[in-house]
Design a protein around this motif. Structure first.
Motif, mmCIF file in Angstrom:
data_model
loop_
_atom_site.group_PDB
_atom_site.id
_atom_site.type_symbol
_atom_site.label_atom_id
_atom_site.label_comp_id
_atom_site.label_asym_id
_atom_site.label_seq_id
_atom_site.Cartn_x
_atom_site.Cartn_y
_atom_site.Cartn_z
ATOM 1 N N MET A 531 81.704 -35.729 48.316
ATOM 2 C CA MET A 531 81.163 -36.558 48.926
ATOM 3 C C MET A 531 80.151 -35.274 50.001
ATOM 4 N N ASP A 532 80.920 -34.938 50.606
ATOM 5 C CA ASP A 532 81.142 -34.639 51.770
ATOM 6 C C ASP A 532 82.100 -34.275 52.429
ATOM 7 N N PRO A 533 81.761 -32.419 52.165
ATOM 8 C CA PRO A 533 83.164 -31.376 51.978
ATOM 9 C C PRO A 533 83.411 -30.842 53.512
ATOM 10 N N ASP A 534 81.826 -31.634 54.742
ATOM 11 C CA ASP A 534 82.581 -31.246 55.624
ATOM 12 C C ASP A 534 83.532 -32.548 56.883
ATOM 13 N N PHE A 535 83.534 -33.331 55.830
ATOM 14 C CA PHE A 535 84.205 -34.890 56.612
ATOM 15 C C PHE A 535 85.153 -34.364 57.198
ATOM 16 N N ILE A 536 85.529 -34.006 58.266
ATOM 17 C CA ILE A 536 86.843 -34.276 58.666
ATOM 18 C C ILE A 536 88.080 -34.890 58.829
ATOM 19 N N GLU A 537 86.878 -36.195 59.434
ATOM 20 C CA GLU A 537 88.351 -36.981 59.544
ATOM 21 C C GLU A 537 88.714 -37.429 57.828
ATOM 22 N N ALA A 538 88.403 -37.475 56.280
ATOM 23 C CA ALA A 538 88.693 -37.331 55.051
ATOM 24 C C ALA A 538 90.220 -36.305 55.623
ATOM 25 N N TYR A 539 89.844 -34.816 55.607
ATOM 26 C CA TYR A 539 91.611 -34.209 55.755
ATOM 27 C C TYR A 539 91.983 -34.176 56.541
ATOM 28 N N ILE A 540 92.401 -35.538 57.727
ATOM 29 C CA ILE A 540 92.888 -35.750 58.826
ATOM 30 C C ILE A 540 93.605 -37.072 58.272
ATOM 31 N N TRP A 541 93.081 -38.131 57.012
ATOM 32 C CA TRP A 541 93.620 -38.929 56.448
ATOM 33 C C TRP A 541 94.454 -38.552 55.365
ATOM 34 N N LEU A 542 94.157 -37.202 55.031
ATOM 35 C CA LEU A 542 95.084 -37.320 54.196
ATOM 36 C C LEU A 542 96.634 -36.190 54.149
ATOM 37 N N ILE A 543 96.205 -36.106 55.018
ATOM 38 C CA ILE A 543 96.949 -35.123 55.822
ATOM 39 C C ILE A 543 98.377 -36.622 55.718
ATOM 40 N N ALA A 544 97.283 -37.554 56.922
ATOM 41 C CA ALA A 544 98.698 -39.152 56.676
ATOM 42 C C ALA A 544 99.258 -39.612 55.187
ATOM 43 N N ALA A 545 97.978 -40.263 54.385
ATOM 44 C CA ALA A 545 98.438 -40.086 53.011
ATOM 45 C C ALA A 545 99.804 -38.823 52.605
#
Length: 653
Positions: A531-545
């Motif tokens: 939905m939003d490829p620039d959503f930085i926080e989503a990358y951070i949470w994927l790393i955590a997951a």
């Protein structure tokens, strides 16, 4: 069917001298509600409901058209048991979703703020024979009914021959009558259902719940744009249409994101998952304003109707009333919805203050520190012009809280300013739902008044059950308390209300990480980035997951994507790859820790980040020391200490 297999319930029926056994049911629109059999069907297909949702629906339908106060409904459906009062609005929302044709909710059930609920669809009471067997839409013959009866409990062996003879005589003819009656009624029901399904399309559609997104207006003159018209009129139409039965309207926060967008209206409709889009333009010339609105069917991509208003420009507030009276009512008529005469509630009579409020709200809905700071500027200017502008104070509090969440050392200062603004907003209007939402957020994160925070969140949802923000913030609170099932239920409601908001999906993914449901979290977070490829926080949470799952290589792959998204130079990214190849994640965390320490020396400490990295490096005492400093600054993340997977190694300390 032999005598030995006559069901117990038939014998009891015959012994009662064939008393009437018709059971009342209720039909509303395309639904049939059988209260006795506890079944809800739509077009002869069973609809699944939880037991409590079914109880609430039956009670509301039986009192259709009447206001049922919340206490009465709670006492009727949760008798002799203590339950959280939030169960009621959650159950109502579930019913709205179930009764609609899609996941957008519906208006079969009307909310009367602070009072209760009213079932507003027309209800017809019908009679269904007790012997009718639920078919779930399948053809049922008399033979099939007889076969179904074979599975009933057999009659116990008779005591005497006389008793046997009496029961055989009394049972034979009634059973034949019942089987014939069931077969006849089944055939009649099928004929009725077929005739119902083949009604003209226009007739069937008129009773369906529809959804619509109202877009900001577009100026036909590039150099003559004004947010009062572009956002203000859209805001007025959204508020006007939101109170209409059978119509789901996307909120202003969803519409405002398209104020500077050239995105095609049909594409917007698909993104917002609605049936219709209202796309409008305006032109101001010689003291007159002309507004043209197009009602676009998202599925067919066709313009179904055009509405126009042309008149002397009377000022924004009078113009909003005129547009609502003309375009709004014409739109409702076109969609076969009953018009309403409700006037839009205004929190200010100052046009310039309203303009600034609209600009502030638009900036606050965007992510980033600069946008939040700009939003505060707009809100501060608005309340200078109108010191009694409750909505502007609430918006100001939201922006200050967003700045506090960035992890900077000035978090406490922003919390204090947010609290002052919230207190002012609630003093001006205690029924302002968003003010209670932000109040709950402050009590939770800053004051650690968890009981008070929950009361505020519940109050916000009570005042506006269709607020995506209210459900989203309550979901975050519940997750920090470890109440994951309740939290997931709330964030699902937020997603349903505002499906195109990437923030809702990101928070959903984060809650799943807290719940240790890593695979589900990964799927949801990847959807967020689609939905939003620039959503930085989503990358951070994927790393955590991936890290929580133990998949270090995948976690590092997303770490590289994050650094690329942050526009790091290729040679720096290559250094990260070299460090990982040589030392794994420990080497990565060592470099990150040194960078965080340098920021601390420069007066920009992020104690939560330093604590996290200390845990990663197995420096427990250092981690606890940093956590104490983070808690003293009320930095975002400290309220999640009890549920954050990263802190599991510290639990024994």
């Amino acid at each position: 069917m032999s005598f030995e297999k006559v069901p117990n319930f038939l014998v009891n029926l015959f012994d009662a001298e064939m008393k009437s056994s018709d059971k009342h049911s209720y039909r509303f629109k395309s639904f049939l509600l059988d209260a006795a059999e506890r079944q809800l069907s739509r077009d002869n297909e069973l609809v699944q409901l939880t037991p409590k949702a079914f109880d609430v629906l039956v009670y509301l339908v039986e009192h259709g058209g009447h206001l049922i106060e919340k206490d009465e409904l709670m006492n009727a459906c949760w008798p002799d048991s203590f339950v959280d009062e939030v169960n009621l609005p959650r159950t109502i929302h579930t019913l709205r979703r179930t009764l609609g044709e899609d996941d957008n909710g519906n208006k079969f059930i009307e909310t009367v703020p602070t009072k209760g609920y009213r079932f507003v669809a027309k209800v017809d009471e019908v009679s269904v024979p007790a012997t009718q067997i639920p078919t779930n839409g399948n053809d049922v013959s008399t033979y099939a009914v007889a076969e179904a009866l074979e599975f009933e409990v057999r009659i116990p062996p008779p005591v005497t021959d006389k008793t046997v003879a009496q029961r055989v005589t009394r049972a034979k003819r009634p059973v034949r009558i019942i089987l014939f009656t069931v077969g006849f009624l089944t055939a009649v029901s099928l004929i009725f259902l077929l005739s119902f399904n083949f009604r003209p399309a226009s007739s069937a559609q008129s009773s369906d719940v529809k959804s619509i997104a109202v877009l900001p207006l577009k100026s036909l003159t590039a150099g003559n744009r004004d947010p009062l018209y572009e956002l203000g009129i859209a805001d007025s139409l959204i508020l006007k249409l939101s109170s209409v039965k059978g119509l789901v309207v996307r909120p202003f926060s969803a519409a405002s994101r398209y104020s500077d967008s050239e995105q095609d209206a049909v594409a917007v409709g698909r993104e917002q998952k609605v049936d219709y889009v209202l796309a409008s333009n305006y032109q101001i010339a010689d003291g007159k304003i002309r507004i043209t609105s197009q009602l676009i069917n998202v599925q067919t991509a066709l313009i179904e109707d055009v509405f126009k208003v042309e008149q002397e420009d009377p000022g924004i507030f009078l113009l909003q009333d005129a547009v609502a009276a003309n375009i709004g009512q014409a739109l409702l008529k076109r969609l076969n919805r009953e018009p309403n005469n409700l006037l839009t509630k205004r929190y200010t009579s100052n046009e310039e203050a309203y303009r600034l409020y609209l600009l502030g709200t638009t900036m606050a809905d965007k992510r980033g520190r600069k946008n939040a700071e700009k939003a505060i500027e707009y809100f501060e200017q608005a309340v200078k012009l109108d010191p009694n502008y409750a909505s502007a104070y609430a918006g100001m509090a939201n922006a200050h809280t967003a700045l506090a969440f960035t992890g900077r050392d000035d978090a406490s200062e922003h919390y204090l300013k947010a609290k002052t603004a919230i207190e002012r907003a609630l003093a001006l209007d205690d029924n302002l739902a968003e003010a209670h939402t932000y109040s709950g957020e402050l009590k939770w994160v800053c004051e650690w008044d968890f009981a008070g925070a929950e009361r505020e969140h519940k109050r916000a949802i009570e005042l506006n059950p269709d607020s995506s923000a209210a459900h989203r913030m309550y979901a975050l609170y519940l997750s920090s308390m470890g109440r994951f099932e309740e939290s997931i239920a709330e964030i699902k409601l937020a997603v349903d209300l505002e499906p195109a908001l990437a923030l809702n999906h990101r928070i959903y993914g984060g809650i799943l990480v807290y719940a240790r449901r890593y695979d589900e979290a990964i799927a949801r977070l990847k959807q967020t980035l689609e939905m939003d490829p620039d959503f930085i926080e989503a990358y951070i949470w994927l790393i955590a997951a991936y890290g929580g799952k133990g998949d270090d290589d995948q976690a590092f792959e997303w770490f590289v994507k994050l650094q690329t998204k942050r526009e790091e130079e290729p040679d720096k990214i290559q250094i990260w790859k070299t460090v990982y190849a040589k030392s794994g994640w420990r080497g990565i965390h060592e470099r990150q820790f040194e960078a965080a320490r340098e920021a601390e020396k420069k007066g920009e400490p992020n104690y939560t980040q330093l604590a996290n990295l200390s845990v990663d490096l197995d420096r427990r005492e250092q981690a606890i020391a940093y956590l104490e400093m983070a808690m003293g600054k009320r930095q975002w993340g400290t309220v999640f200490l009890n549920v954050t997977p990263l802190y599991d190694p510290l639990r024994i300390d």
